[in-house]
Design a protein around this motif. Structure first.
Motif, PDB file in Angstrom:
ATOM      1  N   ASP A  48      45.404  12.658  78.485  1.00  0.00           N
ATOM      2  CA  ASP A  48      44.411  12.452  77.626  1.00  0.00           C
ATOM      3  C   ASP A  48      44.460  12.992  76.049  1.00  0.00           C
ATOM      4  O   ASP A  48      44.305  12.479  74.943  1.00  0.00           O
ATOM      5  N   HIS A  49      44.684  14.294  76.215  1.00  0.00           N
ATOM      6  CA  HIS A  49      44.940  15.019  75.010  1.00  0.00           C
ATOM      7  C   HIS A  49      46.262  14.294  74.158  1.00  0.00           C
ATOM      8  O   HIS A  49      46.017  14.245  72.804  1.00  0.00           O
ATOM      9  N   VAL A  50      47.433  14.288  74.948  1.00  0.00           N
ATOM     10  CA  VAL A  50      48.295  13.770  74.132  1.00  0.00           C
ATOM     11  C   VAL A  50      48.420  12.236  73.842  1.00  0.00           C
ATOM     12  O   VAL A  50      48.679  12.038  72.586  1.00  0.00           O
ATOM     13  N   LYS A  51      47.693  11.320  74.529  1.00  0.00           N
ATOM     14  CA  LYS A  51      47.393   9.891  73.957  1.00  0.00           C
ATOM     15  C   LYS A  51      46.569  10.068  72.614  1.00  0.00           C
ATOM     16  O   LYS A  51      46.937   9.182  71.752  1.00  0.00           O
ATOM     17  N   THR A  52      45.536  11.145  72.635  1.00  0.00           N
ATOM     18  CA  THR A  52      44.769  10.754  71.543  1.00  0.00           C
ATOM     19  C   THR A  52      45.456  11.607  70.358  1.00  0.00           C
ATOM     20  O   THR A  52      45.935  11.009  69.231  1.00  0.00           O
ATOM     21  N   ILE A 326      48.623  36.118  72.907  1.00  0.00           N
ATOM     22  CA  ILE A 326      48.445  34.992  72.402  1.00  0.00           C
ATOM     23  C   ILE A 326      49.189  33.794  73.103  1.00  0.00           C
ATOM     24  O   ILE A 326      50.304  33.905  73.423  1.00  0.00           O
ATOM     25  N   TYR A 327      48.452  32.733  73.285  1.00  0.00           N
ATOM     26  CA  TYR A 327      49.079  31.506  73.424  1.00  0.00           C
ATOM     27  C   TYR A 327      49.425  30.565  72.236  1.00  0.00           C
ATOM     28  O   TYR A 327      48.135  30.544  71.548  1.00  0.00           O
ATOM     29  N   MET A 328      50.325  29.982  71.946  1.00  0.00           N
ATOM     30  CA  MET A 328      50.361  29.301  70.470  1.00  0.00           C
ATOM     31  C   MET A 328      51.322  27.963  71.093  1.00  0.00           C
ATOM     32  O   MET A 328      51.927  27.719  71.694  1.00  0.00           O
ATOM     33  N   ALA A 329      51.027  27.067  69.945  1.00  0.00           N
ATOM     34  CA  ALA A 329      51.721  25.619  70.112  1.00  0.00           C
ATOM     35  C   ALA A 329      51.442  25.176  68.488  1.00  0.00           C
ATOM     36  O   ALA A 329      50.338  25.498  68.051  1.00  0.00           O
ATOM     37  N   HIS A 330      52.467  24.414  68.205  1.00  0.00           N
ATOM     38  CA  HIS A 330      52.108  23.871  66.730  1.00  0.00           C
ATOM     39  C   HIS A 330      51.751  22.416  66.885  1.00  0.00           C
ATOM     40  O   HIS A 330      51.941  21.587  67.825  1.00  0.00           O
ATOM     41  N   ASP A 351      56.778  16.323  70.881  1.00  0.00           N
ATOM     42  CA  ASP A 351      56.787  17.295  69.941  1.00  0.00           C
ATOM     43  C   ASP A 351      55.876  17.312  68.985  1.00  0.00           C
ATOM     44  O   ASP A 351      56.048  16.628  67.894  1.00  0.00           O
ATOM     45  N   ASN A 352      54.591  17.796  69.201  1.00  0.00           N
ATOM     46  CA  ASN A 352      54.046  18.651  70.199  1.00  0.00           C
ATOM     47  C   ASN A 352      52.698  18.408  70.346  1.00  0.00           C
ATOM     48  O   ASN A 352      51.987  19.222  70.583  1.00  0.00           O
ATOM     49  N   ALA A 353      52.338  17.273  70.733  1.00  0.00           N
ATOM     50  CA  ALA A 353      50.976  16.820  71.272  1.00  0.00           C
ATOM     51  C   ALA A 353      50.990  17.433  72.743  1.00  0.00           C
ATOM     52  O   ALA A 353      49.819  17.753  73.130  1.00  0.00           O
ATOM     53  N   GLY A 358      48.408  21.201  76.049  1.00  0.00           N
ATOM     54  CA  GLY A 358      48.490  22.367  77.093  1.00  0.00           C
ATOM     55  C   GLY A 358      47.648  23.574  76.604  1.00  0.00           C
ATOM     56  O   GLY A 358      47.165  24.294  77.367  1.00  0.00           O
ATOM     57  N   LEU A 359      47.646  23.983  75.332  1.00  0.00           N
ATOM     58  CA  LEU A 359      46.876  24.963  74.750  1.00  0.00           C
ATOM     59  C   LEU A 359      45.315  24.786  75.105  1.00  0.00           C
ATOM     60  O   LEU A 359      44.762  25.902  75.347  1.00  0.00           O
TER      61      LEU A 359
END
Length: 560
Positions: A48-52, A326-330, A351-353, A358-359
């Motif tokens: 759901d996160h990625v689709k959005t 820290i957990y990080m993602a762009h 890259d990188n939804a 995941g964050l």
């Protein structure tokens, strides 16, 4: 739905004191608590996160675009809903000032002198060019051309491609990657493993330090690690950079890439053998070669200042709230190219939804754990990674929590979309003692760590953990494995090859219903367990001996 092991008690059997990190595979501990948390990370929620985030509505999530506004709102709401607090004095937002410089029109590039007629290189077909200077007009006229091999000045390695040549005001032509890759000699640089000297950003910056008016890198798919299509999509349109006090005056006037075929024509015009000179450039003591050619190029640029944003939420530790993991993602991608016929939206699903989603899932898992983490946990979604790690560079220079009180972290840049694997790839495996904790958590799940399968591509220098690493903070950069539990290695290798050839930094990087995100959930469970092993201990893992970052970390921690 995959079950997450999420509860405190992930204690390390370590006797190390706070200022002495002596982690090893044996001392990192093996036991994890098995009590569950109210929230279980799952593939449906991640999808759901990625689709959005990767929807057409978000327009490719370019910094400064309406897609940024939608993305930042989404993340802020998700962090709040998860139960995090704003990490910037109660706010979830860290403003990141950027400058956008966009080449206008179709810049010409002409080479004169040498053999035969003038050589004209077509924009996007033969060359891509831009400037990082804040100026509307860029022109380099009849500049002398010099081939400088790999364009490396590395005193500690006894290597200087600029020795004995003055390139001030001249145009330098540079090979991509570094000599070790070309020769595969492990005694030369790092052999097949790319060093920072092989990166394009280093080469442009070194050319500027040498006073070059223009710098052109010769593209070659294998040593560059991507095809010309990636160059074309990544270096056209608005190019974001950090706001500089001198407005970029210390940088070269013009920077660019040229295709291999264009380079062959360039060398032939100079009466030189490109292949022979490229081979000569791999030998110590190589001397730069004046090409007896003149380079001319110019264009107009549109300058805009953009206020982009990092999004940061924190969960306060129960015992040592002033120590952070820290957990990080762009969150960003390339945006939308209005000049492309048809689909010009670079959705950036993998890259990188995936990492951004995941964050959020990790934040939900941490805030719902029955026993809170003993150290504080920072969840950091950064901007402008695709433009040169700018959001993470800004954070590293302006941290919301002290770097000397940051125990380490995990960066996520592209999660597994093809299902569970036996292995876990670690980019930069062996660099730091954080590996030991990841290995313990993996062993407890009957998984194994493997080194980067493609070290020649320099992935360690191509994602956001690097900006914190080079300021001393130990960082992990784990990636998806290759050994699929049911379908084997060949199946995954085929999917990865297809993605890199057809989807990476292309509009085709869209969410697909065929994806199996259960592998991503298994990886997120692993990252959670790894974090808890460190967060619920009192150790400070360090870089290993021989790392270029260890001395800085030792100094950083010396006063603590």
């Amino acid at each position: 739905m995959k079950k997450l092991v999420t509860v405190a008690g992930l204690m390390l059997a370590l006797g190390a004191c706070e200022d002495k990190a002596t982690t090893t595979t044996e001392t990192a501990g093996t036991a994890e608590s098995t009590a569950s948390a109210p929230y279980e990370m799952n593939a449906d929620a991640l999808a759901d996160h990625v689709k959005t985030l990767a929807s057409d509505e978000f327009g490719g999530r370019a910094p400064g675009s309406p897609g940024e506004e939608l993305t930042v709102r989404y993340l802020e709401a998700a962090f709040k809903e998860a139960g995090l607090k704003g990490a910037n004095g109660g706010s979830f937002i860290q403003e990141v000032p950027l400058v956008s410089i966009e080449t206008q029109g179709t810049p010409a590039m002409q080479i004169t002198g040498g053999v035969g007629e003038n050589l004209d290189l077509a924009y996007r077909a033969d060359q891509v060019t831009w400037t990082r200077r804040e100026q509307n007009d860029t022109e380099v006229h009849e500049s002398d051309v010099v081939f400088v091999g790999y364009g490396i000045n590395a005193p500690e390695r006894g290597w200087n491609d600029y020795e004995g040549v003055d390139v001030k005001g001249k145009t330098v032509v540079i090979l991509v990657n570094d000599p070790g890759f070309s020769t595969q000699d492990p005694a030369l640089f790092e052999g097949n493993t790319m060093t920072y000297y092989g990166r394009w950003d280093y080469k442009f910056d070194e050319a500027a330090r040498q006073g070059a008016a223009a710098a052109l890198i010769i593209h070659d798919t294998k040593p560059a690690a991507y095809g010309w299509g990636t160059v074309d999509s990544s270096w056209t349109g608005p190019q974001f950079g950090m706001v500089r006090d001198d407005k970029g005056a210390s940088l070269s006037e013009l920077e660019g890439w040229i295709t291999t075929e264009s380079a062959d024509r360039l060398f032939a015009k100079a009466g030189l053998d490109r292949a022979a000179l490229s081979s000569a450039a791999t030998a110590p003591g190589f001397k730069a070669v004046p090409m007896d050619l003149k380079f001319s190029g110019g264009f107009r640029s549109e300058i805009n200042h953009v206020q982009s944003r990092n999004v940061a939420g924190v969960l306060e530790g129960s015992e040592r709230p002033d120590e952070y993991f820290i957990y990080m993602a762009h969150w960003d991608h390339i945006g939308t190219d209005p000049t492309v016929e048809g689909d010009g939206i670079y959705n950036g699903a993998l890259d990188n939804a995936t990492g951004t989603g995941g964050l959020v899932e990790l934040a939900r898992a941490y805030t719902s754990a029955e026993n809170p983490p003993k150290r504080s946990v920072l969840f950091l979604a950064v901007t402008a990674e695709e433009q040169g790690l700018l959001g993470s560079a800004y954070y590293a220079a302006n941290p919301l929590v002290p770097l000397e009180r940051t125990v380490g972290g995990i960066n996520m840049d592209g999660l597994n979309y093809y299902g569970p694997t036996h292995d876990v790839t670690v980019v930069g495996l062996g660099n730091s003692e954080l590996d030991d904790y990841l290995k313990t958590a993996a062993n407890n799940r009957s998984r194994v760590l493997v080194a980067d399968q493609e070290p020649e591509k320099g992935y360690f220098y191509r994602s956001d953990h690097f900006e914190l690493s080079k300021r001393g903070v130990p960082m992990l950069y784990p990636n998806s494995g290759y050994d699929h539990i049911e379908k084997g290695r060949a199946y995954v290798e085929g999917l990865v090859a297809e993605y890199l050839a057809n989807r990476y930094h292309q509009p085709a990087d869209e969410y697909q219903d065929s994806w199996d995100l259960n592998g991503a959930i298994k990886d997120l469970e692993l990252y959670y367990a790894t974090g808890r092993l460190i967060i619920d201990s009192d150790v400070w893992p360090n870089w290993r001996e021989g790392s270029e970052f260890k001395a800085l970390r030792d100094e950083q921690r010396s006063g603590q």
